[in-house]
Each structure stands twice: as C-alpha cells, then as structure tokens.
Design a protein around this motif. Structure first.
Motif, PDB file in Angstrom:
ATOM      1  N   ALA A   1      40.920  33.783  -8.378  1.00  0.00           N
ATOM      2  CA  ALA A   1      40.469  33.969  -9.759  1.00  0.00           C
ATOM      3  C   ALA A   1      41.438  33.293 -10.732  1.00  0.00           C
ATOM      4  CB  ALA A   1      40.344  35.452 -10.081  1.00  0.00           C
ATOM      5  N   GLU A   2      42.711  33.273 -10.370  1.00  0.00           N
ATOM      6  CA  GLU A   2      43.727  32.648 -11.216  1.00  0.00           C
ATOM      7  C   GLU A   2      43.817  31.141 -11.002  1.00  0.00           C
ATOM      8  OE1 GLU A   2      47.377  34.659 -10.341  1.00  0.00           O
ATOM      9  OE2 GLU A   2      46.529  36.610 -10.854  1.00  0.00           O
ATOM     10  N   ASP A   3      43.670  30.712  -9.723  1.00  0.00           N
ATOM     11  CA  ASP A   3      43.865  29.305  -9.392  1.00  0.00           C
ATOM     12  C   ASP A   3      43.119  28.985  -8.104  1.00  0.00           C
ATOM     13  OD1 ASP A   3      44.739  26.730  -8.852  1.00  0.00           O
ATOM     14  OD2 ASP A   3      46.848  27.270  -8.597  1.00  0.00           O
ATOM     15  N   ASP A   4      42.090  28.141  -8.204  1.00  0.00           N
ATOM     16  CA  ASP A   4      41.284  27.762  -7.032  1.00  0.00           C
ATOM     17  C   ASP A   4      42.106  27.089  -5.937  1.00  0.00           C
ATOM     18  OD1 ASP A   4      39.178  28.646  -8.550  1.00  0.00           O
ATOM     19  OD2 ASP A   4      38.335  26.661  -8.926  1.00  0.00           O
ATOM     20  N   ASP A   5      43.248  26.531  -6.300  1.00  0.00           N
ATOM     21  CA  ASP A   5      44.062  25.778  -5.346  1.00  0.00           C
ATOM     22  C   ASP A   5      45.176  26.610  -4.707  1.00  0.00           C
ATOM     23  OD1 ASP A   5      42.620  23.396  -5.680  1.00  0.00           O
ATOM     24  OD2 ASP A   5      43.765  22.900  -7.475  1.00  0.00           O
ATOM     25  N   THR A   6      45.136  27.911  -4.855  1.00  0.00           N
ATOM     26  CA  THR A   6      46.160  28.770  -4.262  1.00  0.00           C
ATOM     27  C   THR A   6      46.259  28.498  -2.760  1.00  0.00           C
ATOM     28  OG1 THR A   6      45.747  30.493  -5.890  1.00  0.00           O
ATOM     29  CG2 THR A   6      46.854  31.166  -3.871  1.00  0.00           C
ATOM     30  N   SER A   7      47.481  28.390  -2.274  1.00  0.00           N
ATOM     31  CA  SER A   7      47.678  28.101  -0.851  1.00  0.00           C
ATOM     32  C   SER A   7      47.534  29.369  -0.005  1.00  0.00           C
ATOM     33  CB  SER A   7      49.068  27.496  -0.623  1.00  0.00           C
ATOM     34  OG  SER A   7      50.062  28.497  -0.747  1.00  0.00           O
ATOM     35  N   MET A   8      47.312  29.165   1.273  1.00  0.00           N
ATOM     36  CA  MET A   8      47.222  30.285   2.208  1.00  0.00           C
ATOM     37  C   MET A   8      48.567  31.026   2.247  1.00  0.00           C
ATOM     38  SD  MET A   8      44.131  30.523   3.487  1.00  0.00           S
ATOM     39  CE  MET A   8      44.012  31.082   5.193  1.00  0.00           C
ATOM     40  N   ASN A   9      49.687  30.319   2.182  1.00  0.00           N
ATOM     41  CA  ASN A   9      50.999  30.970   2.189  1.00  0.00           C
ATOM     42  C   ASN A   9      51.186  31.859   0.963  1.00  0.00           C
ATOM     43  OD1 ASN A   9      51.840  30.021   4.672  1.00  0.00           O
ATOM     44  ND2 ASN A   9      52.834  28.206   3.807  1.00  0.00           N
ATOM     45  N   GLN A  10      50.719  31.399  -0.194  1.00  0.00           N
ATOM     46  CA  GLN A  10      50.819  32.212  -1.408  1.00  0.00           C
ATOM     47  C   GLN A  10      49.979  33.481  -1.266  1.00  0.00           C
ATOM     48  OE1 GLN A  10      49.552  28.998  -3.998  1.00  0.00           O
ATOM     49  NE2 GLN A  10      51.553  28.974  -5.032  1.00  0.00           N
ATOM     50  N   ILE A  11      48.829  33.358  -0.642  1.00  0.00           N
ATOM     51  CA  ILE A  11      47.971  34.524  -0.427  1.00  0.00           C
ATOM     52  C   ILE A  11      48.656  35.512   0.521  1.00  0.00           C
ATOM     53  CG2 ILE A  11      45.785  35.295   0.600  1.00  0.00           C
ATOM     54  CD1 ILE A  11      44.596  32.619  -0.566  1.00  0.00           C
ATOM     55  N   ALA A  12      49.256  35.016   1.595  1.00  0.00           N
ATOM     56  CA  ALA A  12      49.979  35.883   2.530  1.00  0.00           C
ATOM     57  C   ALA A  12      51.095  36.634   1.798  1.00  0.00           C
ATOM     58  CB  ALA A  12      50.541  35.068   3.685  1.00  0.00           C
ATOM     59  N   GLN A  13      51.843  35.925   0.947  1.00  0.00           N
ATOM     60  CA  GLN A  13      52.926  36.560   0.191  1.00  0.00           C
ATOM     61  C   GLN A  13      52.382  37.651  -0.723  1.00  0.00           C
ATOM     62  OE1 GLN A  13      54.771  33.200  -1.724  1.00  0.00           O
ATOM     63  NE2 GLN A  13      56.157  32.819  -0.007  1.00  0.00           N
ATOM     64  N   ARG A  14      51.307  37.352  -1.445  1.00  0.00           N
ATOM     65  CA  ARG A  14      50.695  38.338  -2.340  1.00  0.00           C
ATOM     66  C   ARG A  14      50.230  39.572  -1.578  1.00  0.00           C
ATOM     67  NH1 ARG A  14      47.241  37.055  -7.349  1.00  0.00           N
ATOM     68  NH2 ARG A  14      48.371  35.370  -8.318  1.00  0.00           N
ATOM     69  N   ALA A  15      49.692  39.334  -0.390  1.00  0.00           N
ATOM     70  CA  ALA A  15      49.159  40.443   0.412  1.00  0.00           C
ATOM     71  C   ALA A  15      50.255  41.225   1.123  1.00  0.00           C
ATOM     72  CB  ALA A  15      48.165  39.895   1.437  1.00  0.00           C
ATOM     73  N   GLY A  16      51.464  40.669   1.141  1.00  0.00           N
ATOM     74  CA  GLY A  16      52.565  41.338   1.816  1.00  0.00           C
ATOM     75  C   GLY A  16      52.460  41.268   3.332  1.00  0.00           C
ATOM     76  N   VAL A  17      51.872  40.171   3.823  1.00  0.00           N
ATOM     77  CA  VAL A  17      51.757  39.960   5.268  1.00  0.00           C
ATOM     78  C   VAL A  17      52.368  38.616   5.613  1.00  0.00           C
ATOM     79  CG1 VAL A  17      49.630  41.350   5.423  1.00  0.00           C
ATOM     80  CG2 VAL A  17      49.457  38.854   5.164  1.00  0.00           C
ATOM     81  N   GLY A  18      52.684  38.436   6.876  1.00  0.00           N
ATOM     82  CA  GLY A  18      53.211  37.164   7.328  1.00  0.00           C
ATOM     83  C   GLY A  18      52.086  36.158   7.522  1.00  0.00           C
ATOM     84  N   PRO A  19      52.445  34.881   7.567  1.00  0.00           N
ATOM     85  CA  PRO A  19      51.426  33.844   7.787  1.00  0.00           C
ATOM     86  C   PRO A  19      50.646  34.046   9.091  1.00  0.00           C
ATOM     87  CG  PRO A  19      53.502  32.847   7.114  1.00  0.00           C
ATOM     88  CD  PRO A  19      53.777  34.300   7.327  1.00  0.00           C
ATOM     89  N   GLY A  20      51.333  34.534  10.127  1.00  0.00           N
ATOM     90  CA  GLY A  20      50.647  34.771  11.402  1.00  0.00           C
ATOM     91  C   GLY A  20      49.536  35.795  11.268  1.00  0.00           C
ATOM     92  N   THR A  21      49.793  36.851  10.511  1.00  0.00           N
ATOM     93  CA  THR A  21      48.776  37.879  10.280  1.00  0.00           C
ATOM     94  C   THR A  21      47.603  37.296   9.499  1.00  0.00           C
ATOM     95  OG1 THR A  21      50.427  39.637  10.319  1.00  0.00           O
ATOM     96  CG2 THR A  21      48.343  40.146   9.223  1.00  0.00           C
ATOM     97  N   LEU A  22      47.922  36.508   8.485  1.00  0.00           N
ATOM     98  CA  LEU A  22      46.865  35.871   7.692  1.00  0.00           C
ATOM     99  C   LEU A  22      45.991  34.983   8.575  1.00  0.00           C
ATOM    100  CD1 LEU A  22      45.489  35.119   4.982  1.00  0.00           C
ATOM    101  CD2 LEU A  22      47.191  33.314   4.774  1.00  0.00           C
ATOM    102  N   TYR A  23      46.629  34.091   9.334  1.00  0.00           N
ATOM    103  CA  TYR A  23      45.860  33.134  10.142  1.00  0.00           C
ATOM    104  C   TYR A  23      45.165  33.796  11.336  1.00  0.00           C
ATOM    105  CZ  TYR A  23      47.377  29.247   7.325  1.00  0.00           C
ATOM    106  OH  TYR A  23      47.562  28.369   6.275  1.00  0.00           O
ATOM    107  N   ARG A  24      45.665  34.927  11.800  1.00  0.00           N
ATOM    108  CA  ARG A  24      44.980  35.659  12.859  1.00  0.00           C
ATOM    109  C   ARG A  24      43.652  36.219  12.328  1.00  0.00           C
ATOM    110  NH1 ARG A  24      49.143  37.675  14.666  1.00  0.00           N
ATOM    111  NH2 ARG A  24      49.353  39.499  13.332  1.00  0.00           N
ATOM    112  N   ASN A  25      43.661  36.650  11.081  1.00  0.00           N
ATOM    113  CA  ASN A  25      42.446  37.186  10.447  1.00  0.00           C
ATOM    114  C   ASN A  25      41.546  36.086   9.906  1.00  0.00           C
ATOM    115  OD1 ASN A  25      42.444  40.294  10.191  1.00  0.00           O
ATOM    116  ND2 ASN A  25      44.576  39.696   9.863  1.00  0.00           N
ATOM    117  N   TYR A  26      42.176  35.057   9.366  1.00  0.00           N
ATOM    118  CA  TYR A  26      41.447  33.966   8.722  1.00  0.00           C
ATOM    119  C   TYR A  26      42.054  32.640   9.167  1.00  0.00           C
ATOM    120  CZ  TYR A  26      39.569  37.720   5.962  1.00  0.00           C
ATOM    121  OH  TYR A  26      38.948  38.873   5.596  1.00  0.00           O
ATOM    122  N   PRO A  27      41.490  32.038  10.189  1.00  0.00           N
ATOM    123  CA  PRO A  27      42.078  30.812  10.731  1.00  0.00           C
ATOM    124  C   PRO A  27      42.048  29.622   9.775  1.00  0.00           C
ATOM    125  CG  PRO A  27      40.018  31.350  11.844  1.00  0.00           C
ATOM    126  CD  PRO A  27      40.332  32.482  10.927  1.00  0.00           C
TER     127      PRO A  27
END
Length: 177
Positions: free
Chosen positions: A22-48
C-alpha cells in the motif's frame, strides 16, 4: 496440518505485505520479511515468489469482500449494500491492477479463475436480496453487472460513484424504464 506458529507467521507476512505494498508497490521481499518479523527463509517457504505473495493477498481480499455480503445486507437495503460492496470491489480491482506489473499473464488468469466464482456468488446474493424485496429488476444478471462494474476501475476515481449510480439506477425498479 499446519502448526499454529506457521499459521501466525503466514498471517504476519500477509499483513506486512499488504501494508508495504500500500505504501510502495516496489517493496522487496526482504523488507516484507523484516516488517513481518520473520527470516527470509520463513518468507520464501510460505511464498516462493513475490507473485505468489501478491496472489495470496488478492485472493484473501476477495474472500473477505465476498464474505461481507451478509453483514452489509443485515445493515442496509439491498441497493445500498450493492453500492457499498461494489465500491470496495472496484477499489480491490484498482489495487490488483496497480500491482499488475509484478504479475505474469498466467498469474492474472489465475486470479480471475480463482476469484470469479466468489465474486459472482456475492453479486448473486446481493441481486437476489433486491429481487426479493422488489427493489432490483428481475432480469438483472450477476455476469452482466460484473461486466459493467469492470469498467469502473479503469475510470478516474472521482468518476466511480457517479458512474456506479447510473448502473444502480438501471437496476432500481422504482426508477421505471
């Protein structure tokens, strides 16, 4: 069966991604992981992929929108419920298309296939309520209504309500033909 912590992680990822996009269409997957308080591995396991995440967000939003029909109908007359529901649908369509650059043609097709039934079901419920109380024309078809409203997301946002009013006026039995 999915563990409770895995469900919570997934929910946090979706919430963080929804906010970030909603803030920025170009937000990276790493930024999303940080916001969610999860590691990149957890993010990519759920959303490849970013595309998989965007698809899940959109599907979740459509499911919530479709699920809102009963509450809307309990609170207001069918035509008003239809107006409010359609306004939310159009906002969702605009969001989907704003993120469209991140989606492949196959993903766009997948979204349509996976959400069409929910949307048509919700429109059917709204139109049927109006037909039962006599406020909506008997010949109103959900597919036709969806085609008309499909044009609304393409128009300037300030034109959405006036154009929607024209569509709803055409459905209103009290307006005459």
């Amino acid at each position: 069966m999915v563990r409770a912590d895995a469900r919570e992680n997934r929910a946090r990822i979706l919430a963080a991604a929804r906010e970030a996009f909603a803030e920025d269409d170009d937000t990276s997957m790493n930024q999303i992981a940080q916001r969610a308080g999860v590691g990149p591995g957890t993010l990519y396991r759920n959303y490849p992929s970013r595309e998989a995440l965007i698809l899940d967000i959109y599907q979740d939003e459509v499911a919530k929108l479709a699920g809102s029909v009963a509450e809307l109908l309990a609170a207001q007359p069918p035509l008003e419920a239809l107006r409010r529901w359609t306004t939310e649908l159009v906002a969702g369509m605009r969001k989907k298309h704003a993120l469209g650059a991140a989606l492949s043609p196959d993903a766009h097709k997948s979204i349509g296939e996976q959400t069409y039934g929910l949307v048509i079901g919700a429109i059917t419920e709204l139109l049927d309520a109006g037909k039962r109380d006599g406020s909506i024309r008997e010949d109103a078809e959900p597919g036709d209504f969806l085609q008309f409203t499909g044009a609304l997301w393409r128009t300037a946002p300030e034109r959405t309500q006036p154009m929607l009013a024209l569509i709803l006026d055409g459905l209103d039995t009290r307006r005459g033909l």
